[in-house]
Design an enzyme around this catalytic site. Sequence first.
Site, PDB file in Angstrom:
ATOM      1  N   GLY A  20       0.785  -1.049  -0.085  1.00 19.65           N
ATOM      2  CA  GLY A  20      -0.103   0.063   0.053  1.00 19.65           C
ATOM      3  C   GLY A  20       0.857   1.229   0.098  1.00 19.65           C
ATOM      4  O   GLY A  20       0.642   2.371  -0.784  1.00 19.65           O
ATOM      5  N   ARG A  24       7.292   1.661   1.329  1.00 23.30           N
ATOM      6  CA  ARG A  24       7.639   0.348   1.316  1.00 23.30           C
ATOM      7  C   ARG A  24       7.941  -0.269   0.239  1.00 23.30           C
ATOM      8  O   ARG A  24       8.657  -1.030   0.152  1.00 23.30           O
ATOM      9  CB  ARG A  24       6.477  -0.477   1.956  1.00 23.30           C
ATOM     10  N   ARG A  43       2.242  11.655  -8.535  1.00 23.80           N
ATOM     11  CA  ARG A  43       1.720  11.672  -7.327  1.00 23.80           C
ATOM     12  C   ARG A  43       2.460  11.062  -6.256  1.00 23.80           C
ATOM     13  O   ARG A  43       1.840  10.529  -5.374  1.00 23.80           O
ATOM     14  CB  ARG A  43       0.221  11.191  -7.572  1.00 23.80           C
ATOM     15  N   ARG A  87      -0.361  -8.549  -3.407  1.00 18.26           N
ATOM     16  CA  ARG A  87      -0.474  -7.639  -2.757  1.00 18.26           C
ATOM     17  C   ARG A  87       0.508  -7.822  -1.403  1.00 18.26           C
ATOM     18  O   ARG A  87       0.373  -9.296  -1.107  1.00 18.26           O
ATOM     19  CB  ARG A  87      -1.899  -7.219  -2.431  1.00 18.26           C
ATOM     20  N   SER A  90      -0.665  -4.999   5.435  1.00 18.99           N
ATOM     21  CA  SER A  90      -0.866  -5.453   6.831  1.00 18.99           C
ATOM     22  C   SER A  90      -2.197  -5.651   7.026  1.00 18.99           C
ATOM     23  O   SER A  90      -3.109  -5.097   6.174  1.00 18.99           O
ATOM     24  CB  SER A  90      -0.243  -4.160   7.526  1.00 18.99           C
ATOM     25  N   ASP A 204      -1.902  -5.531  13.513  1.00 15.37           N
ATOM     26  CA  ASP A 204      -2.618  -5.067  14.991  1.00 15.37           C
ATOM     27  C   ASP A 204      -3.699  -5.927  15.111  1.00 15.37           C
ATOM     28  O   ASP A 204      -4.051  -6.979  14.430  1.00 15.37           O
ATOM     29  CB  ASP A 204      -3.484  -3.639  14.700  1.00 15.37           C
ATOM     30  N   ARG A 217       7.994  -3.693  12.539  1.00 19.16           N
ATOM     31  CA  ARG A 217       7.331  -3.874  11.450  1.00 19.16           C
ATOM     32  C   ARG A 217       8.199  -4.216  10.249  1.00 19.16           C
ATOM     33  O   ARG A 217       7.842  -4.906   9.473  1.00 19.16           O
ATOM     34  CB  ARG A 217       6.553  -2.423  10.966  1.00 19.16           C
TER      35      ARG A 217
HETATM   36  N1  HPA Z   1      -8.547  -2.272   9.608  1.00 19.09           N
HETATM   37  C1  HPA Z   1      -8.513  -2.125   8.326  1.00 19.09           C
HETATM   38  N2  HPA Z   1      -7.306  -2.360   7.613  1.00 19.09           N
HETATM   39  C2  HPA Z   1      -6.174  -2.732   8.280  1.00 19.09           C
HETATM   40  C3  HPA Z   1      -6.157  -2.703   9.717  1.00 19.09           C
HETATM   41  C4  HPA Z   1      -7.524  -2.809  10.458  1.00 19.09           C
HETATM   42  O1  HPA Z   1      -7.461  -2.886  11.640  1.00 19.09           O
HETATM   43  N3  HPA Z   1      -4.876  -2.989  10.202  1.00 19.09           N
HETATM   44  C5  HPA Z   1      -4.167  -3.032   8.979  1.00 19.09           C
HETATM   45  N4  HPA Z   1      -4.817  -2.645   7.931  1.00 19.09           N
END
Ligand code: HPA
Length: 234
Positions: A20, A24, A43, A87, A90, A204, A217
């Site tokens: 994304g 990265r 951009r 892709r 995270s 997370d 990370r």
């Molecule tokens: N929600 C949506 N997208 C995400 C999250 C999440 O908790 N963590 C990493 N990408």
Amino acid sequence: MTIHIGAQPGDIAETVLLPGDPYRAKWAAETFLEDVKLVNEVRGMLGFTGTWKGNRVTIHGSGMGMPSLSIYANELIRDYGAQTLIRIGSCGGMQESVKVRDVILAMTASSISTPSRGIFKEFQFAPCADWSLLKAAAEAAEAKGTPTHVGGIYSSDVFYDERPDLNEQMTRHGILGVEMEAAELYNLAARHGRRALAVLTVSDHLLTGEALPSDQREKSFGDMVEIALQAAFA
Ligand code: HPA
């Protein structure tokens, strides 16, 4: 050149990794590829092409969310001939068995809506990963010893979610994690006959509130890039 990608014809490899975050993409290209060349910066969405073990690879940012990913994936597929799109990103964990730092290989990606809804209308298409990539990624992850889960994920339109009731239903139905891009990547790959997979690191956790500290990370991200590269060229 396309509207959003400044690369020349031939600058983009048939295999594209899509994080994304454009920075990265830069880090992954500089860390894992040789003979790296910047091929896009329109951009600020950076794209790099280089080689991994002699194989040409492009690592290009997708931005956050399905509308952004859809722009880049459409142009990479239709104008630059990308064949394999992985892709690397995270996600938030949604099962007790899924721990922060674990890797999820998204076999399917459920959603409330995707940019393809206008095409599908009443049809509930089931976006799924390419089997050859999924199998190869699972084998690569196992060989590395990375704790890995294979199953369904949820591609959300919102990061700041206001539907705890819906998240409960997802957990109840075995959804492993939540992110914001894979379902549309899988839709586009199906439409154009390309191979796609999402390899995700759990950054997370929705049930425990735990989050990966920023200094950890990079390492988790690196494992994911290696799994994606090994799967692409298995
Ligand atoms: N929600 C949506 N997208 C995400 C999250 C999440 O908790 N963590 C990493 N990408």
